[in-house]
Motif scaffolding. Structure first.
Motif, PDB file in Angstrom:
ATOM      1  N   HIS A  33      97.628  14.833  16.235  1.00 38.71           N
ATOM      2  CA  HIS A  33      97.915  16.208  16.648  1.00 38.71           C
ATOM      3  C   HIS A  33      96.911  16.777  17.643  1.00 38.71           C
ATOM      4  CE1 HIS A  33     100.978  16.271  13.525  1.00 38.71           C
ATOM      5  NE2 HIS A  33     100.079  15.813  12.672  1.00 38.71           N
ATOM      6  N   ILE A  34      95.994  15.942  18.138  1.00 37.49           N
ATOM      7  CA  ILE A  34      95.052  16.406  19.150  1.00 37.49           C
ATOM      8  C   ILE A  34      95.096  15.449  20.344  1.00 37.49           C
ATOM      9  CG2 ILE A  34      93.563  17.486  17.431  1.00 37.49           C
ATOM     10  CD1 ILE A  34      91.665  15.149  17.682  1.00 37.49           C
ATOM     11  N   THR A  35      94.452  15.853  21.424  1.00 34.97           N
ATOM     12  CA  THR A  35      94.540  15.029  22.634  1.00 34.97           C
ATOM     13  C   THR A  35      93.214  14.460  23.108  1.00 34.97           C
ATOM     14  OG1 THR A  35      94.328  17.013  24.008  1.00 34.97           O
ATOM     15  CG2 THR A  35      96.570  16.279  23.462  1.00 34.97           C
ATOM     16  N   CYS A  36      92.097  15.026  22.624  1.00 33.40           N
ATOM     17  CA  CYS A  36      90.807  14.530  23.085  1.00 33.40           C
ATOM     18  C   CYS A  36      89.728  14.773  22.034  1.00 33.40           C
ATOM     19  CB  CYS A  36      90.404  15.185  24.403  1.00 33.40           C
ATOM     20  SG  CYS A  36      90.260  16.978  24.302  1.00 33.40           S
ATOM     21  N   GLU A  37      88.571  14.172  22.245  1.00 32.93           N
ATOM     22  CA  GLU A  37      87.471  14.267  21.285  1.00 32.93           C
ATOM     23  C   GLU A  37      86.994  15.706  21.100  1.00 32.93           C
ATOM     24  OE1 GLU A  37      83.008  12.368  20.518  1.00 32.93           O
ATOM     25  OE2 GLU A  37      84.220  11.709  22.219  1.00 32.93           O
ATOM     26  N   VAL A  72      88.342   9.922  13.964  1.00 31.49           N
ATOM     27  CA  VAL A  72      89.428  10.543  14.732  1.00 31.49           C
ATOM     28  C   VAL A  72      89.386  10.067  16.176  1.00 31.49           C
ATOM     29  CG1 VAL A  72      90.298  12.713  15.676  1.00 31.49           C
ATOM     30  CG2 VAL A  72      89.605  12.599  13.277  1.00 31.49           C
ATOM     31  N   THR A  73      88.189  10.057  16.751  1.00 26.08           N
ATOM     32  CA  THR A  73      88.021   9.612  18.135  1.00 26.08           C
ATOM     33  C   THR A  73      88.485   8.170  18.302  1.00 26.08           C
ATOM     34  OG1 THR A  73      86.134  11.096  18.425  1.00 26.08           O
ATOM     35  CG2 THR A  73      86.368   9.284  19.999  1.00 26.08           C
ATOM     36  N   MET A  74      88.154   7.336  17.324  1.00 23.04           N
ATOM     37  CA  MET A  74      88.542   5.935  17.381  1.00 23.04           C
ATOM     38  C   MET A  74      90.064   5.781  17.374  1.00 23.04           C
ATOM     39  SD  MET A  74      87.537   2.872  14.719  1.00 23.04           S
ATOM     40  CE  MET A  74      88.521   3.553  13.375  1.00 23.04           C
ATOM     41  N   PHE A  75      90.749   6.679  16.636  1.00 22.54           N
ATOM     42  CA  PHE A  75      92.196   6.558  16.500  1.00 22.54           C
ATOM     43  C   PHE A  75      92.969   7.212  17.644  1.00 22.54           C
ATOM     44  CE2 PHE A  75      91.318   6.360  11.742  1.00 22.54           C
ATOM     45  CZ  PHE A  75      91.515   4.983  11.686  1.00 22.54           C
ATOM     46  N   LEU A  76      92.293   7.980  18.491  1.00 22.90           N
ATOM     47  CA  LEU A  76      93.003   8.695  19.542  1.00 22.90           C
ATOM     48  C   LEU A  76      93.814   7.775  20.441  1.00 22.90           C
ATOM     49  CD1 LEU A  76      90.500  11.479  20.644  1.00 22.90           C
ATOM     50  CD2 LEU A  76      92.814  11.798  19.709  1.00 22.90           C
ATOM     51  N   ASP A  77      93.198   6.670  20.895  1.00 20.23           N
ATOM     52  CA  ASP A  77      93.955   5.798  21.802  1.00 20.23           C
ATOM     53  C   ASP A  77      94.939   4.916  21.076  1.00 20.23           C
ATOM     54  OD1 ASP A  77      92.178   4.064  20.665  1.00 20.23           O
ATOM     55  OD2 ASP A  77      91.497   3.160  22.534  1.00 20.23           O
TER      56      ASP A  77
END
Length: 219
Positions: free
Chosen positions: A189-193, A209-214
């Motif tokens: 549900h977010i787009t960036c760190e 969370v950052t790791m899972f973003l891409d």
């Protein structure tokens, strides 16, 4: 105190001595012994996760140092099916995709070594590590699946087939803790760190969370 004593302590699992030698600051933690192996390589080879943890606690410890065969500690652990130290090694922040996918002098990554030897437990572990290249080929241009077929590793062949079918979603299916699941869902549900940093969540969760973003990119 010298590098040979440090490497021997790592091989023997003597954590107190390892820490004592490191604390002197007199020994290069990335040096090599008479067999041209580093302390980290020795600890990985001998399957001592506590020693690996101690070595990695030093900012000076390098994960990319190789022996005379071009093998890192990760290569050796995968070759010998030492899952406990593989987990510790791959959890270190310095274990980048470039480290994970280094090739030895025979053109094989650590994962390729595990597949070749038929170590399914190790391959399962490596497949969950973000950045592991499951499309790697050896110096002969053979893929993991082709090597598994050549070595007649039936279970390995089936597993690798599943990984290929699921792609990045295989990684998602291996989430193990509630914290990982929560972080994965937040990342949807977010787009960036910077979005994650605005939330009232612990720093370790922000890292996940950052790791899972891409992982979500392109979904």
């Amino acid at each position: 105190m010298d590098i040979n004593q440090l490497c021997k302590a790592c091989r023997d699992g003597d954590n107190s001595l390892v820490q004592a030698i490191m604390d002197t600051g007199e020994v290069d933690v990335n040096g090599t012994d008479q067999q041209r192996d580093t302390p980290l390589y020795r600890a990985m080879y001998s399957n001592h996760p506590s020693i690996v943890t101690t070595l990695l606690s030093s900012a000076d410890t390098r994960l990319d140092v190789t022996n005379s065969n071009g093998m890192t500690g990760l290569h050796k652990a995968c070759y010998n099916n030492k899952v406990s130290v593989i987990t510790v090694f791959c959890s270190d922040a310095r274990c980048t995709p470039a480290i994970l996918n280094m090739k030895d002098r025979q053109g094989k990554t650590a994962l390729m070594r595990a597949v070749e030897e038929g170590h399914l437990e190790t391959v399962r572990e490596m497949a969950t590590v973000k950045g592991t290249d499951c499309d790697t080929v050896n110096s002969e241009g053979k893929t993991l699946i082709e090597v598994a077929r050549q070595q007649k590793h039936a279970e390995m062949l089936q597993f690798l087939g599943n990984v290929r079918k699921m792609g990045k979603h295989y990684f998602v299916s291996q989430l193990r803790t509630l914290e990982e699941i929560a972080a994965f869902n937040i990342a949807k549900h977010i787009t960036c760190e910077s979005d994650a940093e605005k939330l009232e969540i612990p720093p370790v969760t922000i890292s996940l969370v950052t790791m899972f973003l891409d992982t979500h990119s392109g979904d």
